[in-house]
Design an enzyme around this catalytic site. Structure first.
Site, short mmCIF file in Angstrom:
data_model
loop_
_atom_site.label_atom_id
_atom_site.label_comp_id
_atom_site.label_asym_id
_atom_site.label_seq_id
_atom_site.Cartn_x
_atom_site.Cartn_y
_atom_site.Cartn_z
N SER A 62 0.80 -1.23 0.00
CA SER A 62 0.00 0.00 0.00
C SER A 62 0.83 1.27 0.00
O SER A 62 0.27 2.37 -0.13
CB SER A 62 -0.95 0.02 1.20
OG SER A 62 -2.06 -0.82 0.95
N LYS A 65 0.28 3.69 -2.76
CA LYS A 65 -0.79 4.70 -2.73
C LYS A 65 -0.24 6.12 -2.58
O LYS A 65 -0.95 7.09 -2.84
CB LYS A 65 -1.76 4.39 -1.59
CG LYS A 65 -2.60 3.12 -1.81
CD LYS A 65 -3.62 2.94 -0.70
CE LYS A 65 -4.57 1.78 -0.97
NZ LYS A 65 -4.05 0.49 -0.48
N SER A 127 -6.40 3.66 3.91
CA SER A 127 -5.75 2.77 2.95
C SER A 127 -6.78 2.01 2.13
O SER A 127 -6.59 0.83 1.80
CB SER A 127 -4.81 1.78 3.67
OG SER A 127 -3.88 1.22 2.77
N LYS A 229 2.79 6.52 5.14
CA LYS A 229 1.98 5.40 4.68
C LYS A 229 2.63 4.08 5.03
O LYS A 229 3.84 3.92 4.93
CB LYS A 229 1.80 5.47 3.16
CG LYS A 229 0.73 4.56 2.62
CD LYS A 229 -0.65 5.08 2.92
CE LYS A 229 -1.73 4.04 2.61
NZ LYS A 229 -1.70 2.89 3.55
#
Length: 398
Positions: A62, A65, A127, A229
């Site tokens: 993730s 992202k 997320s 993140k």
């Protein structure tokens, strides 16, 4: 491309720079990490404080992202989107990334339309894979096209070693990034979109009456963290891109490949705390001060001073007397004419096995095309240099 080295005499005088100085590897500089891939960067100067397999290709999970968000931030900056722009939630986004998927989700309702500001928080704070797929479909028609846009945008930002295949971070054999590229991307996002970046520091977000906390463990620690993140899939292990500010200094940390979320949190925190306490800044050059010269070909002059647009500072271990190596790297000799302000070279400073700094250098002045006799002389000199190199190479290989 030929690498031409121009040694910076002022650096040699100031801090004992030496060509090819053999120093201890990063792990021997007072810190070790269990993370298979890691990098720690001082955002203000661009100095790499620590790295471990930072150019090794890895699955981003993730953390991809961040690139999804950057593409959207850029669309907003260019005026093509606003935070009030609405995107539909398709059945594909709902089924593959929403509640039925069992993965991280914003829990957006299929068939609904959601404002970009809320979708961004769904992507960044929660997320949400459903939100990531929805913006990809809404902007580019499908996720494959959006992923190509992500990779193209990454190349524009200098992420030369990263390739994206989806907007979510789902596992894909061709979706690979490096820790160095993730750090570079994060610094760009912070510097280019300071207001939008604040979303990465939001600790929770509620959508569809479901309140979710930000998965970034650094935000709840008293270390000045304001992003960025986390990521975790089977092939990547546990990873994190983090950013924290103390006493006006911002550090960026990237770790990946850890065994569990606890190790991810602990290794990230230890790297940041070590970086804040163990380094100090040394300014080498002021903004627009000549750093060195490069060779010209066919110009009114045979050399050109180059400058950095921002002050050149390097972070050094406190109390240490380490020697650095520096070189100006460019493709040359550079063909005239050259306009003042053209990016023409890079200054690369190395501390042991660490490439501590790599910054662009620009032409300090115009160099017009030289007279016919000057060009002829340059041509003769260049021919002689090339013949010498070929002869030397032949003798070396014989």
């Amino acid at each position: 491309m030929r690498r031409v080295q121009a040694w910076c005499l002022r650096l040699l005088t100031m801090i004992g720079l030496a060509a090819g100085a053999g120093l201890a590897p990063a792990a021997a500089q007072g810190f070790q990490t269990a993370a298979p891939q890691a990098i720690l960067v001082d955002a203000g100067s661009g100095t790499v404080l620590f790295e471990k397999s930072a150019d090794e290709l890895m699955a981003p999970a993730s953390m991809a992202k961040i690139m999804t968000a950057e593409v959207l931030f850029n669309e907003i900056k260019q005026g093509r989107l606003t935070l009030d722009s609405e995107f539909p939630i398709s059945e594909n986004a709902w089924r593959r990334g929403g509640g039925p998927s069992g993965g991280s989700s914003m829990f957006a309702q299929v068939g609904s339309r959601i404002k970009l500001g809320d979708l961004l928080r769904g992507i960044i704070v929660q997320s949400g894979n459903d939100a990531s797929i929805a913006v990809a479909e809404g902007l580019s028609g499908n996720e494959d096209s959006f992923a190509r846009l992500m990779t193209q945008r990454g190349r524009e930002l200098g992420l030369t070693n990263s390739t994206f295949r989806n907007s979510t971070g789902f596992g894909h054999p061709e979706q690979r990034v490096t820790a160095r590229d993730l750090a570079k991307l994060t610094i760009h996002v912070i510097e280019t979109y300071p207001d939008l970046y604040k979303m990465f520091g939001e600790e929770e977000f509620t959508w569809n009456r479901i309140r979710q906390r930000n998965r970034n463990p650094l935000l709840t620690m008293d270390i000045g963290a304001d992003g960025v993140k986390t990521g975790n899939i089977d092939e990547s292990g546990f990873g994190l891109v983090g950013s924290a500010v103390q006493n006006g200094q911002r550090l960026i940390v990237v770790v990946n490949g850890l065994k569990n979320s606890r190790d991810r949190a602990n290794e990230s925190r230890k790297l940041l705390e070590w970086g804040f306490r163990s380094f100090e800044a040394r300014q080498l050059f002021a903004a627009n001060e000549p750093v060195g010269t490069i060779r010209m070909f066919g110009g009114a002059q045979r050399s050109l001073p180059v400058v950095s647009r921002r002050p050149v500072s390097v972070m050094m271990p406190r109390g240490a007397n380490e020697r650095l190596s520096a070189r100006i790297i460019y493709k040359g000799p550079v063909q005239a004419p050259v306009k003042q302000g053209a990016q023409i070279a890079h200054l690369r400073i190395t501390r042991g096995d660490i490439q501590a700094l790599d910054i662009p250098l620009y032409a300090a002045e115009d160099v017009p095309v030289g007279s016919l006799p000057q060009r002829a002389l340059d041509g003769a000199l260049e021919l002689g240099v090339n013949l010498f190199r070929r002869g030397f190479a032949a003798a070396t290989n014989s």
